[in-house]
Design a protein around this motif. Structure first.
Motif, PDB file in Angstrom:
ATOM      1  N   ASP A 270       0.809  -1.208   0.000  1.00  0.00           N
ATOM      2  CA  ASP A 270       0.000   0.000   0.000  1.00  0.00           C
ATOM      3  C   ASP A 270       0.850   1.270   0.000  1.00  0.00           C
ATOM      4  O   ASP A 270       0.520   2.247  -0.684  1.00  0.00           O
ATOM      5  CB  ASP A 270      -0.938   0.001   1.203  1.00  0.00           C
ATOM      6  N   THR A 271       1.944   1.283   0.782  1.00  0.00           N
ATOM      7  CA  THR A 271       2.797   2.476   0.773  1.00  0.00           C
ATOM      8  C   THR A 271       3.495   2.626  -0.575  1.00  0.00           C
ATOM      9  O   THR A 271       3.664   3.744  -1.074  1.00  0.00           O
ATOM     10  CB  THR A 271       3.828   2.433   1.914  1.00  0.00           C
ATOM     11  N   ARG A 272       3.871   1.503  -1.185  1.00  0.00           N
ATOM     12  CA  ARG A 272       4.484   1.577  -2.521  1.00  0.00           C
ATOM     13  C   ARG A 272       3.492   2.147  -3.533  1.00  0.00           C
ATOM     14  O   ARG A 272       3.827   3.054  -4.316  1.00  0.00           O
ATOM     15  CB  ARG A 272       4.954   0.194  -2.960  1.00  0.00           C
ATOM     16  N   LEU A 273       2.264   1.638  -3.516  1.00  0.00           N
ATOM     17  CA  LEU A 273       1.256   2.131  -4.446  1.00  0.00           C
ATOM     18  C   LEU A 273       0.954   3.606  -4.206  1.00  0.00           C
ATOM     19  O   LEU A 273       0.743   4.374  -5.156  1.00  0.00           O
ATOM     20  CB  LEU A 273      -0.030   1.311  -4.307  1.00  0.00           C
ATOM     21  N   ALA A 274       0.936   4.010  -2.946  1.00  0.00           N
ATOM     22  CA  ALA A 274       0.643   5.405  -2.622  1.00  0.00           C
ATOM     23  C   ALA A 274       1.734   6.328  -3.148  1.00  0.00           C
ATOM     24  O   ALA A 274       1.447   7.385  -3.736  1.00  0.00           O
ATOM     25  CB  ALA A 274       0.483   5.578  -1.117  1.00  0.00           C
ATOM     26  N   VAL A 275       2.995   5.942  -2.933  1.00  0.00           N
ATOM     27  CA  VAL A 275       4.102   6.776  -3.415  1.00  0.00           C
ATOM     28  C   VAL A 275       4.100   6.825  -4.948  1.00  0.00           C
ATOM     29  O   VAL A 275       4.355   7.880  -5.551  1.00  0.00           O
ATOM     30  CB  VAL A 275       5.440   6.260  -2.866  1.00  0.00           C
ATOM     31  N   GLU A 276       3.795   5.711  -5.579  1.00  0.00           N
ATOM     32  CA  GLU A 276       3.722   5.693  -7.045  1.00  0.00           C
ATOM     33  C   GLU A 276       2.602   6.609  -7.548  1.00  0.00           C
ATOM     34  O   GLU A 276       2.777   7.337  -8.543  1.00  0.00           O
ATOM     35  CB  GLU A 276       3.496   4.262  -7.543  1.00  0.00           C
ATOM     36  N   ALA A 277       1.453   6.582  -6.873  1.00  0.00           N
ATOM     37  CA  ALA A 277       0.344   7.451  -7.279  1.00  0.00           C
ATOM     38  C   ALA A 277       0.716   8.917  -7.098  1.00  0.00           C
ATOM     39  O   ALA A 277       0.390   9.762  -7.944  1.00  0.00           O
ATOM     40  CB  ALA A 277      -0.906   7.115  -6.463  1.00  0.00           C
ATOM     41  N   ALA A 278       1.404   9.216  -5.998  1.00  0.00           N
ATOM     42  CA  ALA A 278       1.848  10.593  -5.761  1.00  0.00           C
ATOM     43  C   ALA A 278       2.827  11.041  -6.841  1.00  0.00           C
ATOM     44  O   ALA A 278       2.738  12.169  -7.362  1.00  0.00           O
ATOM     45  CB  ALA A 278       2.488  10.695  -4.383  1.00  0.00           C
ATOM     46  N   THR A 279       3.748  10.163  -7.194  1.00  0.00           N
ATOM     47  CA  THR A 279       4.742  10.503  -8.222  1.00  0.00           C
ATOM     48  C   THR A 279       4.081  10.788  -9.550  1.00  0.00           C
ATOM     49  O   THR A 279       4.435  11.745 -10.249  1.00  0.00           O
ATOM     50  CB  THR A 279       5.763   9.356  -8.359  1.00  0.00           C
ATOM     51  N   ARG A 280       3.089   9.971  -9.921  1.00  0.00           N
ATOM     52  CA  ARG A 280       2.389  10.197 -11.176  1.00  0.00           C
ATOM     53  C   ARG A 280       1.645  11.531 -11.179  1.00  0.00           C
ATOM     54  O   ARG A 280       1.444  12.142 -12.224  1.00  0.00           O
ATOM     55  CB  ARG A 280       1.421   9.048 -11.461  1.00  0.00           C
ATOM     56  N   ALA A 281       1.238  11.966  -9.983  1.00  0.00           N
ATOM     57  CA  ALA A 281       0.531  13.242  -9.867  1.00  0.00           C
ATOM     58  C   ALA A 281       1.491  14.423  -9.728  1.00  0.00           C
ATOM     59  O   ALA A 281       1.046  15.565  -9.602  1.00  0.00           O
ATOM     60  CB  ALA A 281      -0.416  13.200  -8.671  1.00  0.00           C
ATOM     61  N   GLY A 282       2.809  14.147  -9.730  1.00  0.00           N
ATOM     62  CA  GLY A 282       3.785  15.213  -9.614  1.00  0.00           C
ATOM     63  C   GLY A 282       4.013  15.692  -8.200  1.00  0.00           C
ATOM     64  O   GLY A 282       4.484  16.805  -7.977  1.00  0.00           O
ATOM     65  N   PHE A 283       3.704  14.833  -7.230  1.00  0.00           N
ATOM     66  CA  PHE A 283       3.870  15.208  -5.817  1.00  0.00           C
ATOM     67  C   PHE A 283       4.907  14.311  -5.167  1.00  0.00           C
ATOM     68  O   PHE A 283       4.888  13.097  -5.359  1.00  0.00           O
ATOM     69  CB  PHE A 283       2.541  15.082  -5.065  1.00  0.00           C
ATOM     70  N   GLN A 284       5.778  14.915  -4.377  1.00  0.00           N
ATOM     71  CA  GLN A 284       6.764  14.139  -3.623  1.00  0.00           C
ATOM     72  C   GLN A 284       6.860  14.703  -2.215  1.00  0.00           C
ATOM     73  O   GLN A 284       7.350  15.812  -2.003  1.00  0.00           O
ATOM     74  CB  GLN A 284       8.141  14.188  -4.296  1.00  0.00           C
ATOM     75  N   GLY A 285       6.376  13.934  -1.245  1.00  0.00           N
ATOM     76  CA  GLY A 285       6.446  14.358   0.149  1.00  0.00           C
ATOM     77  C   GLY A 285       7.692  13.805   0.818  1.00  0.00           C
ATOM     78  O   GLY A 285       8.347  12.901   0.295  1.00  0.00           O
ATOM     79  N   LEU A 287       7.974  12.096   3.745  1.00  0.00           N
ATOM     80  CA  LEU A 287       7.849  10.966   4.670  1.00  0.00           C
ATOM     81  C   LEU A 287       7.356   9.675   4.021  1.00  0.00           C
ATOM     82  O   LEU A 287       7.690   8.587   4.486  1.00  0.00           O
ATOM     83  CB  LEU A 287       6.904  11.328   5.823  1.00  0.00           C
ATOM     84  N   GLY A 288       6.557   9.782   2.972  1.00  0.00           N
ATOM     85  CA  GLY A 288       5.959   8.580   2.386  1.00  0.00           C
ATOM     86  C   GLY A 288       6.982   7.588   1.897  1.00  0.00           C
ATOM     87  O   GLY A 288       6.881   6.387   2.178  1.00  0.00           O
ATOM     88  N   SER A 289       7.969   8.049   1.155  1.00  0.00           N
ATOM     89  CA  SER A 289       8.978   7.127   0.625  1.00  0.00           C
ATOM     90  C   SER A 289       9.809   6.515   1.747  1.00  0.00           C
ATOM     91  O   SER A 289      10.243   5.363   1.646  1.00  0.00           O
ATOM     92  CB  SER A 289       9.869   7.843  -0.384  1.00  0.00           C
ATOM     93  N   ALA A 290      10.035   7.271   2.826  1.00  0.00           N
ATOM     94  CA  ALA A 290      10.785   6.725   3.958  1.00  0.00           C
ATOM     95  C   ALA A 290      10.008   5.589   4.612  1.00  0.00           C
ATOM     96  O   ALA A 290      10.578   4.532   4.941  1.00  0.00           O
ATOM     97  CB  ALA A 290      11.084   7.822   4.976  1.00  0.00           C
ATOM     98  N   ALA A 291       8.703   5.777   4.800  1.00  0.00           N
ATOM     99  CA  ALA A 291       7.880   4.713   5.372  1.00  0.00           C
ATOM    100  C   ALA A 291       7.840   3.505   4.444  1.00  0.00           C
ATOM    101  O   ALA A 291       7.967   2.358   4.885  1.00  0.00           O
ATOM    102  CB  ALA A 291       6.466   5.227   5.635  1.00  0.00           C
ATOM    103  N   ARG A 292       7.681   3.760   3.156  1.00  0.00           N
ATOM    104  CA  ARG A 292       7.694   2.664   2.171  1.00  0.00           C
ATOM    105  C   ARG A 292       8.963   1.835   2.299  1.00  0.00           C
ATOM    106  O   ARG A 292       8.927   0.590   2.285  1.00  0.00           O
ATOM    107  CB  ARG A 292       7.593   3.251   0.768  1.00  0.00           C
ATOM    108  N   ASP A 293      10.100   2.508   2.439  1.00  0.00           N
ATOM    109  CA  ASP A 293      11.381   1.801   2.500  1.00  0.00           C
ATOM    110  C   ASP A 293      11.497   0.945   3.754  1.00  0.00           C
ATOM    111  O   ASP A 293      12.107  -0.129   3.721  1.00  0.00           O
ATOM    112  CB  ASP A 293      12.537   2.806   2.432  1.00  0.00           C
ATOM    113  N   VAL A 294      10.911   1.393   4.868  1.00  0.00           N
ATOM    114  CA  VAL A 294      10.971   0.600   6.097  1.00  0.00           C
ATOM    115  C   VAL A 294      10.190  -0.705   5.933  1.00  0.00           C
ATOM    116  O   VAL A 294      10.656  -1.773   6.350  1.00  0.00           O
ATOM    117  CB  VAL A 294      10.440   1.407   7.295  1.00  0.00           C
TER     118      VAL A 294
END
Length: 318
Positions: A270-285, A287-294
């Protein structure tokens, strides 16, 4: 299965200022529901419907799960097509988009069996584009797709108090209104565009993942500082650092209880999909990618099938 805590108590349609309950304009009750995927969440929904007197046709790859529902009054279905036979609504509650594709359009798929005008609830947490694709195929067959990911865990599914994030046409909302209201006292109409339910769920689950990793980091830090971790969690739960998922998971982790209620793989996905959706929308926060990596690290460390509380082990090791 879902990983989140108690939802809010309001229903909000997209583009309007006044709350609107799904199906409040009418719609006939669906008396026979096919459910494909009766694991933690699907099984909870099936149990809920059976307790209210609905007929349920249950299908799952794990026969024991189906038989447990048969003992409660459900009818076993040997395939998705059999689950759809005669059903006036279908619930798809599988893990990913590939499974949903197979359930609906595979060799024994349900879509070809359903009558036109039948609501189809798409409950998995998947990429919005996959939800849109599945919904378009269902719509082309004259079916009524309902993008309806869920949150709250199996007990709340059984109690009817989980949240459903619903995006669908008004016609689908009307037809499935009684079913949605039977499934949950917290139905959120987030829009009319299939895919927006999936987007809402990814936003929610990304925050859940961030909160869980943050809670694990705080507890690991408390231990390193020589504090009593349980007492520290007592303080956090009554202070500004409190989060439902942090409290729920860290309580179990501090007792060494990693029996899976929600596998690490779920928040990893779910965190991977969320970060991918954000990236496609041109958004990069930040904390999300850090949580995904954990969560990816936890899976790589052999914890994939443990409860997601096991992220504490990863943070401790770091």
């Amino acid at each position: 299965m879902s990983i989140d805590g108690p939802p809010l108590d309001a229903n909000a349609p997209s583009g309007g200022s006044e709350p609107q309950a799904v199906g409040e304009r009418g719609g006939s009750q669906c008396d026979t529901v096919g459910i494909v995927g009766v694991g933690n969440m699907g099984g909870g929904m099936a149990g809920r419907l059976l307790s209210l007197g609905w007929a349920v046709q249950a299908c799952d790859l794990v026969e024991a799960k189906v038989q447990a529902l048969v003992a409660a009054g459900a009818q076993a279905a040997a395939s998705p097509a059999a689950a759809a036979q005669g059903a006036t609504a279908l619930i798809v509650c599988v893990v990913d988009a590939s499974q949903a594709d197979d359930v609906l359009f595979g060799a024994q798929g349900a879509a070809g069996t359903l009558q036109a005008g039948t609501p189809v609830l798409l409950c998995p947490t998947i990429a919005p584009e996959d939800t849109e694709r599945l919904a378009a195929r269902l719509d082309a067959l004259g079916l009524l797709p309902i993008d309806s990911p869920m949150s709250g865990g199996p007990q709340r599914a059984l109690e009817g108090s989980m949240s459903l994030m619903v995006a669908c046409s008004d016609a689908a909302a009307d037809r499935a209104g009684p079913l949605l209201q039977a499934l949950s006292s917290k139905v959120f109409r987030v829009g009319t565009r299939c895919g927006d339910g999936a987007r809402t769920k990814l936003v929610n689950n990304l925050l859940a993942g961030i909160n869980l990793v943050g809670a694990a980091e705080a507890i690991a830090m408390a231990e390193r500082l020589g504090l009593d971790a349980r007492r520290t969690l007592d303080v956090i739960e009554q202070s500004s650092g409190q989060s439902w998922i942090g409290s729920d998971r860290m309580r179990r982790a501090l007792e060494g209880d990693y029996e899976p209620r929600a596998h690490v793989t779920l928040l990893q996905k779910d965190t991977r999909l969320a970060v991918e959706a954000a990236t496609r929308a041109g958004f990069q926060g930040p904390l999300g990618s850090a949580a995904r990596d954990v969560f990816a690290q936890a899976a790589d460390a052999g914890l994939a099938q443990q409860d997601d509380a096991a992220v504490l082990q990863v943070i401790r090791a770091a």
